[in-house]
Design a protein around this motif. Structure first.
Motif, mmCIF file in Angstrom:
data_model
loop_
_atom_site.group_PDB
_atom_site.id
_atom_site.type_symbol
_atom_site.label_atom_id
_atom_site.label_comp_id
_atom_site.label_asym_id
_atom_site.label_seq_id
_atom_site.Cartn_x
_atom_site.Cartn_y
_atom_site.Cartn_z
ATOM 1 N N LYS A 110 0.872 -1.174 0.000
ATOM 2 C CA LYS A 110 0.000 0.000 0.000
ATOM 3 C C LYS A 110 0.907 1.221 0.000
ATOM 4 O O LYS A 110 2.061 1.140 0.456
ATOM 5 N N LEU A 111 0.406 2.297 -0.509
ATOM 6 C CA LEU A 111 1.232 3.500 -0.602
ATOM 7 C C LEU A 111 1.451 4.101 0.776
ATOM 8 O O LEU A 111 0.527 4.122 1.604
ATOM 9 N N THR A 112 2.663 4.590 1.019
ATOM 10 C CA THR A 112 2.879 5.392 2.220
ATOM 11 C C THR A 112 2.256 6.758 1.931
ATOM 12 O O THR A 112 1.959 7.077 0.770
ATOM 13 N N MET A 113 2.107 7.577 2.960
ATOM 14 C CA MET A 113 1.489 8.893 2.711
ATOM 15 C C MET A 113 2.378 9.743 1.794
ATOM 16 O O MET A 113 1.873 10.517 0.986
ATOM 17 N N ASP A 114 3.704 9.533 1.876
ATOM 18 C CA ASP A 114 4.586 10.252 0.951
ATOM 19 C C ASP A 114 4.317 9.822 -0.483
ATOM 20 O O ASP A 114 4.308 10.640 -1.402
ATOM 21 N N GLU A 115 4.101 8.510 -0.640
ATOM 22 C CA GLU A 115 3.811 8.007 -2.000
ATOM 23 C C GLU A 115 2.454 8.503 -2.491
ATOM 24 O O GLU A 115 2.285 8.803 -3.670
ATOM 25 N N VAL A 116 1.470 8.554 -1.579
ATOM 26 C CA VAL A 116 0.155 9.085 -1.976
ATOM 27 C C VAL A 116 0.354 10.505 -2.501
ATOM 28 O O VAL A 116 -0.136 10.867 -3.571
ATOM 29 N N ARG A 117 1.128 11.292 -1.752
ATOM 30 C CA ARG A 117 1.367 12.687 -2.176
ATOM 31 C C ARG A 117 2.002 12.736 -3.561
ATOM 32 O O ARG A 117 1.598 13.520 -4.405
ATOM 33 N N LYS A 118 2.979 11.839 -3.789
ATOM 34 C CA LYS A 118 3.655 11.840 -5.097
ATOM 35 C C LYS A 118 2.672 11.515 -6.214
ATOM 36 O O LYS A 118 2.674 12.157 -7.264
ATOM 37 N N GLU A 119 1.843 10.495 -5.984
ATOM 38 C CA GLU A 119 0.858 10.119 -7.009
ATOM 39 C C GLU A 119 -0.094 11.285 -7.294
ATOM 40 O O GLU A 119 -0.427 11.574 -8.438
ATOM 41 N N VAL A 120 -0.520 11.934 -6.202
ATOM 42 C CA VAL A 120 -1.485 13.030 -6.370
ATOM 43 C C VAL A 120 -0.840 14.194 -7.122
ATOM 44 O O VAL A 120 -1.473 14.811 -7.987
ATOM 45 N N MET A 121 0.445 14.453 -6.818
ATOM 46 C CA MET A 121 1.145 15.535 -7.533
ATOM 47 C C MET A 121 1.160 15.233 -9.033
ATOM 48 O O MET A 121 0.959 16.122 -9.859
ATOM 49 N N ILE A 122 1.402 13.967 -9.376
ATOM 50 C CA ILE A 122 1.441 13.598 -10.808
ATOM 51 C C ILE A 122 0.057 13.789 -11.422
ATOM 52 O O ILE A 122 -0.086 14.349 -12.511
ATOM 53 N N LEU A 123 -0.972 13.337 -10.701
ATOM 54 C CA LEU A 123 -2.341 13.481 -11.220
ATOM 55 C C LEU A 123 -2.720 14.953 -11.358
ATOM 56 O O LEU A 123 -3.392 15.343 -12.322
ATOM 57 N N GLU A 124 -2.277 15.760 -10.397
ATOM 58 C CA GLU A 124 -2.586 17.196 -10.479
ATOM 59 C C GLU A 124 -1.859 17.823 -11.658
ATOM 60 O O GLU A 124 -2.401 18.697 -12.346
ATOM 61 N N GLU A 125 -0.647 17.348 -11.891
ATOM 62 C CA GLU A 125 0.147 17.853 -13.024
ATOM 63 C C GLU A 125 -0.543 17.509 -14.361
ATOM 64 O O GLU A 125 -0.376 18.174 -15.367
ATOM 65 N N MET A 126 -1.318 16.426 -14.357
ATOM 66 C CA MET A 126 -2.076 16.078 -15.569
ATOM 67 C C MET A 126 -3.336 16.940 -15.680
ATOM 68 O O MET A 126 -4.051 16.878 -16.674
ATOM 69 N N GLY A 127 -3.668 17.671 -14.611
ATOM 70 C CA GLY A 127 -4.830 18.553 -14.641
ATOM 71 C C GLY A 127 -6.029 18.011 -13.860
ATOM 72 O O GLY A 127 -7.055 18.674 -13.752
ATOM 73 N N HIS A 128 -5.908 16.807 -13.304
ATOM 74 C CA HIS A 128 -7.079 16.222 -12.653
ATOM 75 C C HIS A 128 -7.503 16.982 -11.386
ATOM 76 O O HIS A 128 -6.654 17.482 -10.646
ATOM 77 N N LYS A 129 -8.820 17.027 -11.181
ATOM 78 C CA LYS A 129 -9.379 17.661 -9.985
ATOM 79 C C LYS A 129 -10.267 16.677 -9.230
ATOM 80 O O LYS A 129 -10.711 16.941 -8.121
ATOM 81 N N ARG A 130 -10.553 15.545 -9.870
ATOM 82 C CA ARG A 130 -11.517 14.596 -9.322
ATOM 83 C C ARG A 130 -10.901 13.201 -9.409
ATOM 84 O O ARG A 130 -10.483 12.768 -10.484
ATOM 85 N N LEU A 131 -10.825 12.524 -8.260
ATOM 86 C CA LEU A 131 -10.237 11.183 -8.252
ATOM 87 C C LEU A 131 -11.243 10.155 -7.770
ATOM 88 O O LEU A 131 -12.151 10.477 -7.009
ATOM 89 N N ALA A 132 -11.016 8.920 -8.205
ATOM 90 C CA ALA A 132 -11.737 7.791 -7.599
ATOM 91 C C ALA A 132 -10.685 6.993 -6.839
ATOM 92 O O ALA A 132 -9.740 6.473 -7.430
#
Ligand code: SAM
Length: 465
Positions: A110-132
């Motif tokens: 499972k992702l550590t919270m640091d990894e969650v942050r990294k994934e979210v940064m990448i998704l935000e960089e793609m422009g996403h505002k809504r996640l599942a």
């Protein structure tokens, strides 16, 4: 309305009876159903069963046209975009169709919270505002505390102007108490796929696992709504059992929730079974061909005009574009279905729950949508202004929702282009937004969009009605 207090029960005999009756459908009956559907009148279970047996090509085409008209009337040309985020592939279940099944041996994590942050940064960089938010089921390695922590981390992660504004959650069926805690964290929709409503098949495809409890799974939305979650999203994994049975059961569950809580599903997803690790599709006798799949999407659109419909990257770009015309209102873009998938994706590795059929980047999806005349939307305003549950449905049914959704969609599209596009994309988007805005009759709403173009360029963000 007098509200029923009972939990959902699937009436198997009634569904079989309707299907038997439906088989005898005549041309006149179909034309009559489609006529009523065009006026968005509620159609009956028997009507749905009859539509499920349409075979004549001209009637099928007529049904697609009716669904297309409903889609345009209710949703206009907007398409909401989102991405899944897989946080854990620990799983105690043995679902025969899933790459995460317990018997598959691989390094789980499972992702550590640091990894969650990294994934979210990448998704935000793609422009996403809504996640599942997605996770396998494991009460020890991936408990509710972990999920709640992930939600906090996601909402607290900013990448320059990027921010996730809505998290929909797709985790296994759970208790009222856990649903209450999810609600308190400010989730958007709670999503759960029934996989199959056919109890016999359900038991067979979930051997020796917690998820094998059909009754518990089928009553999960009752518990979620008892806990105060107002938007719930359903789905069936098409390919496990008779699709006609599934559609009728899905509609019955929707009505059950309407009767009990005043509102049915906020969204319906239509996943089709895909190849996955040690999943042999040849062992599934009910795989859905493209023709039946298209019929099913249009029939659901006709049966529940105001319920959003979601199509994921399990489907090809061509199928997604086609079904946007006849019913789909939300699509995922740039998805990875593995834990840490976005980082891995960047490194070029593949870890996934199942194989994707559409691997286009969000930018490519956006450009293709605009080319086809759709407005890609990152809007999350309904949920943040309290337009949820019964309230949302009331507005949706007046078909006045365009007055908010269209200007918001155009504004979020321009925000995307300002933040994540190059000069060329920004120009393309601005021209498109101005064209679309010029079609808005209400001066106040049109000016809202035009003024937002300047405001966004000047640095303002998150503008909505
Ligand atoms: N573990 C949670 C649960 O049990 O509800 C979350 C579900 S999982 C992350 C998301 C969904 O992927 C499942 O509900 C299932 O419908 C779908 N899925 C699993 N295997 C699949 C496959 N081979 N092809 C397509 N969809 C699949």
């Amino acid at each position: 309305m007098e509200r029923n207090q009972e939990h959902m029960k699937v009436n198997r005999e009634e569904i079989f009876r309707l299907l038997e009756e439906g088989k005898k459908v005549t041309r006149e009956q179909i034309l009559d159903i489609l006529e009523r559907a065009k006026r968005k009148e509620k159609i009956t279970h028997l009507d749905i069963a009859r539509l499920l047996y349409i075979e004549d090509q001209d009637l099928i085409q007529e049904m697609f046209e009716v669904a297309g008209k409903i889609k345009r009337d209710v949703y206009g040309n907007r398409v909401v975009l989102f991405a899944p985020l897989y946080v854990s592939d620990f799983c105690v279940n043995n679902c025969v169709y899933c790459g995460y099944k317990k018997e598959n041996q691989f390094h789980r994590r499972k992702l550590t919270m640091d990894e969650v942050r990294k994934e979210v940064m990448i998704l935000e960089e793609m422009g996403h505002k809504r996640l599942a938010l997605e996770a396998g089921e494991d009460p020890v390695n991936c408990d509710i505390e972990y999920i709640l922590e992930c939600i906090d981390t996601i909402y607290d992660t900013y990448n320059k102007n990027g921010k996730i504004r809505r998290i929909n959650v797709n985790i296994a069926a759970t208790t009222v108490e856990n649903y209450r805690r999810l609600k308190e964290k400010g989730i958007g929709t709670y999503i759960l796929f029934q996989e199959t409503f056919d109890e016999e098949v359900y038991r067979r495809v979930h051997p020796n696992c917690i998820k094998g409890n059909y009754e518990y799974h089928t009553t999960a939305f009752d518990r979620a709504m008892e806990a105060g979650i107002e938007d719930v999203g359903a789905g069936v994994l098409f390919g496990l059992a008779d699709p006609r049975f599934e559609v009728l059961a899905l509609m019955m569950q929707n009505e059950h929730l309407e009767k009990r809580f005043g509102v049915g599903f906020h969204t319906i997803s239509v996943p089709r079974l895909r190849p996955a690790e040690r999943v042999n599709l040849e062992t599934f006798p009910h795989l859905l061909d493209d023709e039946m799949f298209k019929k099913i999407v249009t029939i659901i659109r006709i049966a529940v005009p105001y319920t959003g419909m979601i199509l994921s990257t399990r489907e090809s770009a061509e199928m997604r574009e086609l079904l946007l015309k006849y019913g789909i209102s939300q699509v995922s873009a740039g998805s990875c279905t593995g834990v840490g998938g976005y980082e891995e994706h960047i490194k070029g590795k593949q870890v996934s729950q199942f194989k994707l059929a559409d691997e286009r980047s969000p930018r490519q999806v956006i450009e293709d949508l605009m080319k086809a005349g759709y407005i890609p939307s990152y809007c999350t305003s309904c949920y943040r202004t309290g337009r949820v549950g019964e309230k949302f449905m009331e507005i949706a049914k007046t078909e006045k929702i365009h007055n908010m959704c269209k200007p918001n969609a155009l504004t979020t599209l321009l925000e995307y282009a300002v933040d994540y596009g190059d000069e060329e994309l920004l120009q393309k988007v601005e021209t498109f937004v101005r064209e679309q805005a010029s079609e808005i009759e209400n001066t106040h709403i049109r000016n809202f969009v035009l003024k937002n173009i300047d405001k966004l360029k000047a640095g303002e963000r998150d503008l909505y009605l």
